[in-house]
Design a protein around this motif. Structure first.
Motif, PDB file in Angstrom:
ATOM      1  N   GLY A  51      22.062 -47.165 -39.607  1.00  0.00           N
ATOM      2  CA  GLY A  51      22.535 -46.715 -38.317  1.00  0.00           C
ATOM      3  C   GLY A  51      23.361 -47.751 -37.593  1.00  0.00           C
ATOM      4  O   GLY A  51      23.602 -48.852 -38.096  1.00  0.00           O
ATOM      5  N   SER A  52      23.789 -47.399 -36.379  1.00  0.00           N
ATOM      6  CA  SER A  52      24.644 -48.270 -35.579  1.00  0.00           C
ATOM      7  C   SER A  52      24.087 -48.442 -34.174  1.00  0.00           C
ATOM      8  O   SER A  52      23.360 -47.587 -33.663  1.00  0.00           O
ATOM      9  CB  SER A  52      26.062 -47.703 -35.482  1.00  0.00           C
ATOM     10  OG  SER A  52      26.680 -47.614 -36.753  1.00  0.00           O
ATOM     11  N   LEU A  53      24.460 -49.548 -33.569  1.00  0.00           N
ATOM     12  CA  LEU A  53      24.040 -49.856 -32.213  1.00  0.00           C
ATOM     13  C   LEU A  53      25.102 -50.737 -31.581  1.00  0.00           C
ATOM     14  O   LEU A  53      25.725 -51.552 -32.271  1.00  0.00           O
ATOM     15  CB  LEU A  53      22.691 -50.565 -32.232  1.00  0.00           C
ATOM     16  CG  LEU A  53      21.747 -50.411 -31.030  1.00  0.00           C
ATOM     17  CD1 LEU A  53      21.392 -48.947 -30.814  1.00  0.00           C
ATOM     18  CD2 LEU A  53      20.492 -51.235 -31.262  1.00  0.00           C
ATOM     19  N   ARG A  54      25.309 -50.587 -30.284  1.00  0.00           N
ATOM     20  CA  ARG A  54      26.277 -51.404 -29.564  1.00  0.00           C
ATOM     21  C   ARG A  54      25.599 -52.121 -28.411  1.00  0.00           C
ATOM     22  O   ARG A  54      25.030 -51.484 -27.523  1.00  0.00           O
ATOM     23  CB  ARG A  54      27.419 -50.550 -29.027  1.00  0.00           C
ATOM     24  CG  ARG A  54      28.580 -51.368 -28.438  1.00  0.00           C
ATOM     25  CD  ARG A  54      29.513 -50.480 -27.648  1.00  0.00           C
ATOM     26  NE  ARG A  54      30.746 -51.161 -27.280  1.00  0.00           N
ATOM     27  CZ  ARG A  54      31.519 -50.821 -26.261  1.00  0.00           C
ATOM     28  NH1 ARG A  54      31.194 -49.786 -25.495  1.00  0.00           N
ATOM     29  NH2 ARG A  54      32.627 -51.498 -26.004  1.00  0.00           N
ATOM     30  N   LEU A  55      25.670 -53.435 -28.419  1.00  0.00           N
ATOM     31  CA  LEU A  55      25.115 -54.251 -27.353  1.00  0.00           C
ATOM     32  C   LEU A  55      26.209 -54.683 -26.385  1.00  0.00           C
ATOM     33  O   LEU A  55      27.345 -54.933 -26.790  1.00  0.00           O
ATOM     34  CB  LEU A  55      24.432 -55.498 -27.918  1.00  0.00           C
ATOM     35  CG  LEU A  55      23.341 -55.285 -28.973  1.00  0.00           C
ATOM     36  CD1 LEU A  55      22.744 -56.631 -29.366  1.00  0.00           C
ATOM     37  CD2 LEU A  55      22.266 -54.339 -28.461  1.00  0.00           C
ATOM     38  N   SER A  56      25.858 -54.766 -25.112  1.00  0.00           N
ATOM     39  CA  SER A  56      26.789 -55.212 -24.089  1.00  0.00           C
ATOM     40  C   SER A  56      26.156 -56.325 -23.276  1.00  0.00           C
ATOM     41  O   SER A  56      24.948 -56.339 -23.061  1.00  0.00           O
ATOM     42  CB  SER A  56      27.171 -54.060 -23.150  1.00  0.00           C
ATOM     43  OG  SER A  56      27.815 -53.019 -23.850  1.00  0.00           O
ATOM     44  N   SER A 101      22.447 -54.929 -22.308  1.00  0.00           N
ATOM     45  CA  SER A 101      22.054 -53.542 -22.501  1.00  0.00           C
ATOM     46  C   SER A 101      22.414 -53.106 -23.913  1.00  0.00           C
ATOM     47  O   SER A 101      23.223 -53.744 -24.581  1.00  0.00           O
ATOM     48  CB  SER A 101      22.727 -52.626 -21.475  1.00  0.00           C
ATOM     49  OG  SER A 101      24.138 -52.648 -21.618  1.00  0.00           O
ATOM     50  N   GLY A 102      21.812 -52.013 -24.365  1.00  0.00           N
ATOM     51  CA  GLY A 102      22.173 -51.415 -25.632  1.00  0.00           C
ATOM     52  C   GLY A 102      21.159 -51.536 -26.750  1.00  0.00           C
ATOM     53  O   GLY A 102      21.343 -50.935 -27.816  1.00  0.00           O
ATOM     54  N   GLY A 103      20.097 -52.297 -26.554  1.00  0.00           N
ATOM     55  CA  GLY A 103      19.091 -52.437 -27.588  1.00  0.00           C
ATOM     56  C   GLY A 103      18.295 -51.161 -27.771  1.00  0.00           C
ATOM     57  O   GLY A 103      18.347 -50.246 -26.949  1.00  0.00           O
ATOM     58  N   GLY A 104      17.555 -51.097 -28.873  1.00  0.00           N
ATOM     59  CA  GLY A 104      16.746 -49.927 -29.137  1.00  0.00           C
ATOM     60  C   GLY A 104      16.273 -49.854 -30.563  1.00  0.00           C
ATOM     61  O   GLY A 104      16.361 -50.822 -31.324  1.00  0.00           O
ATOM     62  N   LEU A 105      15.768 -48.691 -30.929  1.00  0.00           N
ATOM     63  CA  LEU A 105      15.251 -48.426 -32.270  1.00  0.00           C
ATOM     64  C   LEU A 105      16.235 -47.565 -33.043  1.00  0.00           C
ATOM     65  O   LEU A 105      16.651 -46.505 -32.554  1.00  0.00           O
ATOM     66  CB  LEU A 105      13.895 -47.717 -32.178  1.00  0.00           C
ATOM     67  CG  LEU A 105      13.275 -47.225 -33.482  1.00  0.00           C
ATOM     68  CD1 LEU A 105      12.935 -48.404 -34.382  1.00  0.00           C
ATOM     69  CD2 LEU A 105      12.037 -46.392 -33.185  1.00  0.00           C
ATOM     70  N   VAL A 106      16.608 -48.013 -34.238  1.00  0.00           N
ATOM     71  CA  VAL A 106      17.515 -47.259 -35.093  1.00  0.00           C
ATOM     72  C   VAL A 106      17.011 -47.279 -36.524  1.00  0.00           C
ATOM     73  O   VAL A 106      16.241 -48.158 -36.918  1.00  0.00           O
ATOM     74  CB  VAL A 106      18.954 -47.812 -35.047  1.00  0.00           C
ATOM     75  CG1 VAL A 106      19.540 -47.678 -33.646  1.00  0.00           C
ATOM     76  CG2 VAL A 106      18.983 -49.262 -35.495  1.00  0.00           C
TER      77      VAL A 106
END
Length: 121
Positions: free
Chosen positions: A16-21, A7-12
């Motif tokens: 920016g920052s993003l956190r995957l789990s 989980s945690g993917g997306g458009l940034v």
């Protein structure tokens, strides 16, 4: 059998920052390693970051200083904190798991389904 749930993917946007789990479930080996691979369009899959049960880590040169991998051994969950994202980070990110019978002796490995990370304005 080990199953991985990502989980945690997306458009940034760039910077920016993003956190995957990634959570592993099933028959989990006491000695194991988990990590993240990525595959960009037209390129081969590459290792981004990995972490062993004892906490040792390694990173691709392109993400050092920007990405941080960590894990919760009790839950069998690995995280990838991605900061200062660049357009070239755009790829499908896949979690992986390796279980070992003993140190350095691989017994089992599997991959998650992948999650899209897109860095664009």
């Amino acid at each position: 059998q080990v199953q991985l749930v990502e989980s945690g993917g997306g458009l940034v946007q760039p910077g920016g920052s993003l956190r995957l789990s990634c959570a592993a479930s099933g028959t989990i080996f006491s000695i194991n390693a988990m990590g993240w691979y990525r595959q960009a369009p037209g390129k081969q899959r590459e290792l981004v970051a990995a972490i062993a049960t004892g906490g040792s880590t390694n990173y691709a040169d392109s993400v050092k200083g920007r990405f941080t991998i960590s894990r919760d051994n009790a839950k069998g969950t690995v995280y990838l904190q991605m900061n200062s994202l660049k357009p070239e980070d755009t790829a499908v990110y896949s979690c992986y798991y390796k279980g070992f019978r003993a140190l350095g002796v691989k017994q089992y490995e599997t991959w998650g389904q992948g999650t899209q990370v897109t860095v664009s304005s």
